[in-house]
Design an enzyme around this catalytic site. Structure first.
Site, PDB file in Angstrom:
ATOM      1  N   LYS A  85      -3.897  14.954   2.796  1.00  0.00           N
ATOM      2  CA  LYS A  85      -2.768  14.026   2.908  1.00  0.00           C
ATOM      3  C   LYS A  85      -1.527  14.647   2.267  1.00  0.00           C
ATOM      4  O   LYS A  85      -1.546  15.027   1.091  1.00  0.00           O
ATOM      5  CB  LYS A  85      -3.089  12.703   2.198  1.00  0.00           C
ATOM      6  CG  LYS A  85      -4.068  11.860   2.966  1.00  0.00           C
ATOM      7  CD  LYS A  85      -4.470  10.642   2.181  1.00  0.00           C
ATOM      8  CE  LYS A  85      -3.659   9.439   2.546  1.00  0.00           C
ATOM      9  NZ  LYS A  85      -4.185   8.224   1.872  1.00  0.00           N
TER      10      LYS A  85
HETATM   11  C1  E4P Z   1      -4.204   4.924   2.722  1.00  0.00           C
HETATM   12  O1  E4P Z   1      -4.247   5.973   3.307  1.00  0.00           O
HETATM   13  C2  E4P Z   1      -3.147   4.587   1.767  1.00  0.00           C
HETATM   14  O2  E4P Z   1      -3.034   5.569   0.778  1.00  0.00           O
HETATM   15  C3  E4P Z   1      -3.374   3.246   1.139  1.00  0.00           C
HETATM   16  O3  E4P Z   1      -3.874   2.353   2.105  1.00  0.00           O
HETATM   17  C4  E4P Z   1      -2.118   2.720   0.474  1.00  0.00           C
HETATM   18  O4  E4P Z   1      -2.310   1.385   0.115  1.00  0.00           O
HETATM   19  P1  E4P Z   1      -1.297   0.608  -0.865  1.00  0.00           P
HETATM   20  O5  E4P Z   1       0.012   0.498  -0.198  1.00  0.00           O
HETATM   21  O6  E4P Z   1      -1.959  -0.735  -1.051  1.00  0.00           O
HETATM   22  O7  E4P Z   1      -1.228   1.409  -2.139  1.00  0.00           O
END
Ligand code: E4P
Length: 233
Positions: A85
């Site tokens: 990521k």
């Molecule tokens: C997933 O890939 C994301 O990192 C995650 O769902 C972010 O979630 P949040 O906005 O609740 O931190």
């Protein structure tokens, strides 16, 4: 459509794998911290041991491009299913598209993350990201409609023939999952506490209760009929 688990907890992942609905796992540094995973490599390898060939997204933790590249190359050695990521910009707003493009050219699968707008999504796609993580909850936090963003990105990907897959993350309510599924998400990454909320329903419980009681009643009735018949012989 695929369902990923947004978790770094081995227990949660193992429990949900048994349900037969999980196609992959996503994490981020906040999730790792919440789930007590302090050693990313050890945590990632434990998750890989559970999920087999399903993709596992692990996020870089630097603002510096050289460091992002180094971390990504290192993560990629942990398994063929590692997806790295890369936030589309760092915390200073500097574009990470060059990192996404270079890693993709090297054969590292990239999940372009922290995407909050259509324009970020199209640029990350053009830079070569395999996955485009649209943060539905955070789009809504700012008063915008994530459904429109997901729908527009999906329409754009399809009309130009791009193979990037939309992952909808940042799920905050059960209806976010339904909205994402119906607006064109290829994948939704769901935090574990949402699975029981998705499957349970009060009236389904009542329905099953009624069936169970009637099945018991049928057994009692048939036993009564048989004993009456035996008595009349
Ligand atoms: C997933 O890939 C994301 O990192 C995650 O769902 C972010 O979630 P949040 O906005 O609740 O931190």
């Amino acid at each position: 459509m695929q369902i990923f688990i947004d978790s770094a907890s081995e227990k949660e992942i193992a429990d949900l794998l048994k349900q037969g609905v999980v196609d992959g796992v996503t994490t981020n540094p906040t999730i790792m911290l919440k789930d007590g995973v302090y050693d990313i490599e050890e945590g990632a390898k434990r998750i890989i041991a559970l999920i087999g060939e399903r993709p596992l997204s692990i996020e870089v933790t630097s603002n510096e491009h050289e460091e992002m590249m180094g971390q990504a190359r290192c993560f990629a050695t942990w398994g063929p299913n590692i997806v790295v990521k890369i936030p589309v910009v760092n915390e200073f707003g500097e574009s990470s598209l060059d990192v996404i493009s270079a890693l993709t050219s090297e054969g590292v699968a990239v999940n372009a993350t922290a995407i909050l707008s259509f324009n970020q999504a199209i640029l990350a796609t053009k830079a070569g990201a395999a996955y485009i993580s649209i943060f539905a909850g955070r789009i809504a936090d700012e008063g915008n409609d994530p459904v429109q963003t997901i729908r527009n990105v999906r329409q754009w990907l399809d009309s130009w023939g791009y193979s990037a897959k939309i992952i909808v993350g940042s799920v905050r309510t059960v209806i976010d999952i339904q909205n994402a599924a119906l607006s064109g998400a290829h994948i939704i990454t769901v935090p574990p506490p949402f699975f029981p909320k998705m499957i349970d329903h009060k009236y389904t419980r009542d329905t099953v209760r009624q069936f169970n009681r009637d099945a018991e009643k049928a057994l009692t009735d048939i036993a009564t009929v048989r004993s009456v018949n035996r008595g009349s012989l």
